[in-house]
Design an enzyme around this catalytic site. Structure first.
Site, short mmCIF file in Angstrom:
data_model
loop_
_atom_site.label_atom_id
_atom_site.label_comp_id
_atom_site.label_asym_id
_atom_site.label_seq_id
_atom_site.Cartn_x
_atom_site.Cartn_y
_atom_site.Cartn_z
N CYS A 278 28.38 43.80 5.76
CA CYS A 278 27.65 43.75 4.46
C CYS A 278 27.10 42.14 4.61
O CYS A 278 27.00 41.48 5.67
CB CYS A 278 28.70 43.60 3.67
SG CYS A 278 29.86 44.95 3.40
N LYS B 54 22.75 47.21 10.42
CA LYS B 54 22.08 46.55 11.54
C LYS B 54 23.12 45.91 12.33
O LYS B 54 23.09 45.85 13.42
CB LYS B 54 21.35 45.15 10.90
CG LYS B 54 20.63 44.38 12.18
CD LYS B 54 19.39 45.23 12.64
CE LYS B 54 18.77 44.47 13.70
NZ LYS B 54 17.93 45.77 14.57
C1 BG6 Z 1 24.53 48.81 15.58
C2 BG6 Z 1 23.07 48.86 15.21
O1 BG6 Z 1 25.27 48.78 14.33
O2 BG6 Z 1 25.06 47.74 16.39
C3 BG6 Z 1 22.40 49.07 16.48
O3 BG6 Z 1 22.53 49.98 14.20
C4 BG6 Z 1 22.62 48.07 17.32
O4 BG6 Z 1 21.02 49.18 16.16
C5 BG6 Z 1 24.27 48.05 17.55
O5 BG6 Z 1 22.00 48.31 18.71
C6 BG6 Z 1 24.47 46.84 18.62
O6 BG6 Z 1 24.22 45.52 17.74
P1 BG6 Z 1 24.27 44.12 18.31
O7 BG6 Z 1 23.97 43.35 17.35
O8 BG6 Z 1 25.51 43.88 19.06
O9 BG6 Z 1 23.01 44.10 19.49
#
Ligand code: BG6
Length: 608
Positions: free
Chosen positions: A2, A603
């Site tokens: 969140c 994200k």
């Molecule tokens: C997911 C996202 O929740 O986490 C992906 O939707 C992302 O886009 C993945 O690649 C890993 O996130 P991070 O911030 O650890 O690279």
């Protein structure tokens, strides 16, 4: 995951306006529900509902909310369905306190029972509500917010950050316990947020907050306290030079398309972001390691799959890619002294990766990281990290950060190979030159030469609810990443797979006209001819990304061949994800799906 944003000011009494302007920049953190609480005329005003930020903001006229302080929360649902009742912020029993959190309170059910037994009115099934009751319980005993928050945190288990406020003072309080939190110090106002871009409309004076710390925001100052003993902590702010335009679309219809195009510049800014002596220290740690593991999730994991081939081919180093949530059960017992774990995370907050760091630190394993968001939890926990310099990535589906990660792996593997003489200095210099000087222009050319074909394929591909993306060797991770993009933004089950594996079962899916996408590095065309033939002879329609090659021409029609500009065996895999990103983007828009905020996902997942 969140997003929370909170502000207190002595120069605004229409606080809803700045709350909306700043909180809107956190949309990618959660768009299941939205809520805003402000304090005005000695009471808390709370407006919240299910839906995406921009819709709820208009529906509830959030920018008209009065007062001089407030909290906004954007939710990605974990505990408690996405509903108005479960939306945050939450009020305490007698509505003189409110709070909103990001993260997970893992003991919220027993706490919910306990607080209910103690007479609290717990209204929702959302774990975030427990934060406000934990504070309320001790505020009623102690009459002091700082002490109440400190004691309340003692009840809470999990990784979280929360912001709280009481109607009777001009302060906002916030806590960092495992989830991201940044503080902004403006003129006559201070604020706190889950991510830095949302602070920039208020100020560029940023204060880093670490886990285990509580901040007390007044309009004219910020105090930091250690939660464990209340001890004050002195820390100087820094001036952020982050570009706020990053959070704007810059003329593109979506952040995803903007960020696909930004890959031209971010593969260049990458090399100004990483610095000596850290690069050498990073390489030396890999060369000296007993075993090397990559640990990552989602697109970052797919980048490590490509990276593992670079380290094998260029440096004779076995860098084993492991999915974050899998590492502790697969290697948690055997990993130990002398091993090196490379954590790769653009947000630096992914819980599945942070959990690995906590285990490895107990076992004296060296933690190297590759991170995009500076000041994130992973940057604090790592022994050494290299920044990706990609700028903020707003769109939920990763694009530019994936490409920067892969480019960085090719660079590091080349340096390691050069140092350990696994590759000749001349070959190493040529590849480094390609990465640092030729790659941006090749990316630009790839975008311009493959966009039309990618867009033209959308009507055909939209007819299917599933298909495959196959790669081989260096493009194995490219296939996984291309398939994930399509899954994420097109709601199609695109399965990424090693091309030699397809005949062991999945081949049964092929029928006349069925789409199979291949991504092929220049030197691998001969290795996959039979993989092309076995699907073509059964009627599949082959779509391919790769260098122009007569063998591929034999199986792929002109309109289905997204040719990338001639480069090299090691650069081509970096280029080949771009047509796959463009196929996903144009297929999503063809299906009227907003590629920036696909349903159900977020994200950064700060929950395990
Ligand atoms: C997911 C996202 O929740 O986490 C992906 O939707 C992302 O886009 C993945 O690649 C890993 O996130 P991070 O911030 O650890 O690279």
């Amino acid at each position: 995951m969140c997003g929370i944003f909170a502000i207190t000011s002595n120069r605004r009494n229409d606080i809803g306006k700045i709350l909306v302007e700043c909180a809107e920049k956190l949309t990618y953190r959660g768009y299941d529900t939205v809520g805003v609480a402000t304090v005005s005329q000695d009471r808390i005003h709370l407006r919240k509902d299910k839906g995406k930020f921009d819709e709820v903001a208009v529906k509830l006229r959030l920018n008209e909310m009065r007062g001089s302080k407030g909290i906004a929360q954007l939710r990605w649902a974990t505990f408690g369905a996405p509903s108005k009742l479960n939306a945050q912020p939450h009020l305490d029993c007698d509505e003189d306190l409110c709070a909103a959190h990001n993260g997970n309170i893992v003991n919220f059910l027993p706490l919910r029972e306990q607080y209910t037994k103690e007479g609290h009115t717990v209204r929702s099934m959302n774990d975030g509500e427990i934060c406000v009751h934990a504070v309320e319980k001790y505020y009623d005993q102690l009459g002091d917010m700082v002490e109440a928050i400190r004691k309340g945190c003692g009840d809470l288990k999990g990784d979280y950050a929360f912001a709280a406020m009481h109607k009777d003072d001009n302060k906002v309080y916030a806590v960092k316990m495992g989830s991201s939190l940044f503080v902004g110090i403006g003129e006559g106002e201070t604020c706190v947020s889950s991510d830095l871009p949302s602070i920039l409309p208020v100020t560029r004076q940023i204060l880093n907050i670490h886990d285990g710390e509580l901040v007390i925001l007044s309009p004219e100052k910020v105090e930091i306290r250690r939660i464990s003993d209340g001890h004050p902590i002195e820390r100087n702010p820094y001036t952020s030079d982050a570009d706020i335009r990053v959070a704007q679309k810059g003329g593109y219809p979506h952040f995803m398309l903007k960020e696909i195009h930004e890959q031209v510049s971010t593969t260049r800014t990458l090399f100004s972001a990483i610095r000596e002596p850290y690069i050498t220290q990073f390489i030396d740690a890999l060369i000296d390691a007993k075993r090397v593991f990559f640990v990552a999730c989602g697109s970052s994991y797919h980048a490590t799959v490509v990276g593992s081939y670079y380290f094998n081919d260029l440096a004779n180093i076995a860098a084993i890619p492991v999915i974050g949530g899998q590492f502790n059960s697969l290697y948690g017992d055997s990993v130990g002294n002398g091993d090196v774990v490379i954590c790769v995370s653009q947000s630096g907050e992914t819980k599945d990766v942070i959990d690995v760091v906590h285990l490895c630190k107990k076992k004296n394993v060296k933690i190297l990281s590759i991170v995009n968001v500076l000041g994130s939890t992973l940057t604090h926990l790592s022994d050494l990290y290299l920044p990706m310099g990609s700028g903020f990535e707003i769109s939920v589906p990763a694009t530019k950060t994936y490409t920067s990660q892969v480019t960085l792996f090719a660079f590091l593997a080349t340096l390691a190979g050069q140092k350990s003489e696994a590759i000749k200095p001349k070959a190493a210099d040529a590849l480094i030159n390609d990465l640092q000087t030729r790659l941006p222009a090749l990316i630009e050319e790839t975008i311009s030469t493959t966009t039309l074909k990618a867009r033209t394929l959308a009507p055909y591909l939209s007819k299917f609810s599933h298909f495959y993306v196959l790669g081989h060797g260096l493009t194995h991770g490219v296939a996984l990443e291309g398939a994930l993009k399509i899954k994420e933004v097109c709601y199609i089950v695109a399965d990424g797979m090693y091309s030699s594996e397809f005949k062991h079962g999945p081949l049964s899916i092929v029928e006349n006209g069925y789409p199979i996408i291949f991504t092929i590095a220049p030197d691998d065309a001969e290795h996959i001819v039979n993989h092309l033939a076995e699907v073509e002879c059964r009627g599949a329609r082959i779509i391919a990304t790769g260098d122009d090659h007569p063998l591929l021409r034999r199986y792929v029609r002109e309109e289905d061949f997204l040719v990338v500009p001639k480069s090299s065996q090691y650069l081509s895999p970096i280029l080949q994800v771009i047509p796959l990103q463009l196929i996903a983007y144009h297929l999503a828009t063809y299906k009227n799906i907003d590629p920036d905020y696909p349903r159900n996902i977020s994200k950064t997942l700060t929950v395990r």
